[in-house]
Design a protein around this motif. Structure first.
Motif, PDB file in Angstrom:
ATOM      1  N   LEU A 118       0.869  -1.175   0.000  1.00 42.25           N
ATOM      2  CA  LEU A 118       0.000   0.000   0.000  1.00 42.25           C
ATOM      3  C   LEU A 118       0.902   1.220   0.000  1.00 42.25           C
ATOM      4  O   LEU A 118       1.742   1.377   0.898  1.00 42.25           O
ATOM      5  N   ALA A 119       0.771   2.077  -1.010  1.00 42.98           N
ATOM      6  CA  ALA A 119       1.720   3.182  -1.149  1.00 42.98           C
ATOM      7  C   ALA A 119       1.026   4.453  -1.612  1.00 42.98           C
ATOM      8  O   ALA A 119       0.011   4.411  -2.319  1.00 42.98           O
ATOM      9  N   LEU A 120       1.624   5.575  -1.220  1.00 35.48           N
ATOM     10  CA  LEU A 120       1.201   6.896  -1.664  1.00 35.48           C
ATOM     11  C   LEU A 120       2.218   7.373  -2.692  1.00 35.48           C
ATOM     12  O   LEU A 120       3.412   7.454  -2.405  1.00 35.48           O
ATOM     13  N   ASN A 121       1.736   7.656  -3.902  1.00 32.45           N
ATOM     14  CA  ASN A 121       2.614   7.999  -5.011  1.00 32.45           C
ATOM     15  C   ASN A 121       2.437   9.472  -5.381  1.00 32.45           C
ATOM     16  O   ASN A 121       1.319   9.933  -5.614  1.00 32.45           O
ATOM     17  N   TYR A 122       3.551  10.221  -5.438  1.00 35.12           N
ATOM     18  CA  TYR A 122       3.505  11.647  -5.773  1.00 35.12           C
ATOM     19  C   TYR A 122       4.320  11.904  -7.041  1.00 35.12           C
ATOM     20  O   TYR A 122       5.503  11.552  -7.110  1.00 35.12           O
ATOM     21  N   THR A 123       3.672  12.493  -8.039  1.00 39.63           N
ATOM     22  CA  THR A 123       4.335  12.826  -9.301  1.00 39.63           C
ATOM     23  C   THR A 123       4.663  14.312  -9.329  1.00 39.63           C
ATOM     24  O   THR A 123       3.762  15.154  -9.311  1.00 39.63           O
TER      25      THR A 123
END
Length: 310
Positions: free
Chosen positions: A133-138
């Motif tokens: 489970l991950a939070l991805n920031y572009t």
């Protein structure tokens, strides 16, 4: 864009096109019902999660959700029982200008261990499977570059990862991809990976591709590497194939330079019944070092469903 690029990322290829309302037929209405049920369920969960980031419910915007669910059976001469169900859910949060997304998956090590077009990986064992489970920031996303960061938990271990992707067009027929990444796991320590890719367009419907990756980590000694040679071909609008040769091993470790495995395969992929449903047939031959490089034939049979809303 040619259909065979769906091999690299089928979810993006599917959702990048305009989603049309399928025509319901009497003999397969249950399939459309299944698709709507899964899509609505993921979408409602995304709305609930996104609501934590707004002060007033009237400001609620519509998130974008994509889910991939697949089932694969990989029988081979020494193991006929391997079945791999897989899922991956991605939710884009509109209150962060779609720069932030939540990724839920049971393929946590896919980006680290595998090449982009790699599909047959029978080395993994059940005890090695990891839920992520991950939070991805572009931060920066363009046609020729990408910079993003990921923070999450995988198999009970907290990790952070930074990845930069840069694509160069050498000519109208040639392209080059440079993709370094740096990651840190609390239990496993610091690690890094470098992926290089060379593409040569043989024709409008055919491409030759070379992938090379190296990976080092405090978790293991030496450097792990992989070579991939691919011939991609678009047969028609709904069918494509990939002929592949992969070699993997390690160097500078306890055993010096060693080749772990050769894999030769032919991957046939087609879209049928619904625009969100894909099927694959992939006969392959492995030559693993643990079997003294003896021939180990097998076949992979897969079904993938893509569920998109928003």
């Amino acid at each position: 864009m040619l259909f065979y690029f769906a091999f690299a990322n089928s979810a993006q290829a599917y959702t990048s096109q305009e989603v049309k309302e399928p025509v319901e037929q009497k003999d397969d209405h249950w399939m459309q019902g299944l698709h709507e049920t899964v899509s609505d369920s993921v979408y409602q969960s995304a709305q609930w999660f996104d609501s934590f980031f707004i002060a007033n419910e009237s400001e609620q915007q519509s998130p974008k959700t994509t889910a991939k669910i697949s089932f694969a059976w990989l029988p081979k001469s020494r193991d006929w029982s391997e079945v791999k169900p897989r899922f991956r859910v991605r939710v884009k949060l509109p209150h962060f200008q779609d720069r932030v997304s939540v990724v839920l998956s049971d393929e946590a090590d896919d980006e680290l261990n595998n090449l982009p077009l790699e599909s047959v990986n029978t080395k993994s064992r059940i005890e090695e499977e990891k839920f992520s489970l991950a939070l991805n920031y572009t931060q920066d996303k363009r046609d020729d570059r990408l910079m993003n960061y990921r923070l999450g938990i995988s198999g009970g271990d907290i990790f952070v990862r930074a990845k930069h992707k840069r694509r160069f067009n050498i000519s109208t027929k040639q392209g080059f991809l440079f993709e370094p990444s740096l990651y840190y796991y609390l239990d496993e320590g610091l690690g890094a990976k470098l992926l290089l890719e060379y593409d040569y367009q043989l024709s409008k419907k055919s491409q030759f591709r070379i992938n090379y990756s190296i990976r080092g980590s405090a978790e293991f000694s030496g450097i792990r590497w992989k070579h991939g040679f691919y011939k991609l071909h678009q047969i028609n609008e709904t069918t494509a194939s990939v002929l592949s040769l992969q070699v993997e091993g390690e160097r500078n470790g306890d055993r010096g330079f060693v080749i772990d495995k050769y894999t030769l395969g032919y991957r046939y992929r087609f879209n049928a019944l619904r625009d969100w449903l894909f099927f694959e047939i992939e006969p392959f031959v492995e030559f693993p070092e643990e079997e003294n490089y003896s021939t180990t034939p097998g076949i992979a049979l897969r079904i993938e469903g893509f569920f998109h809303k928003g």
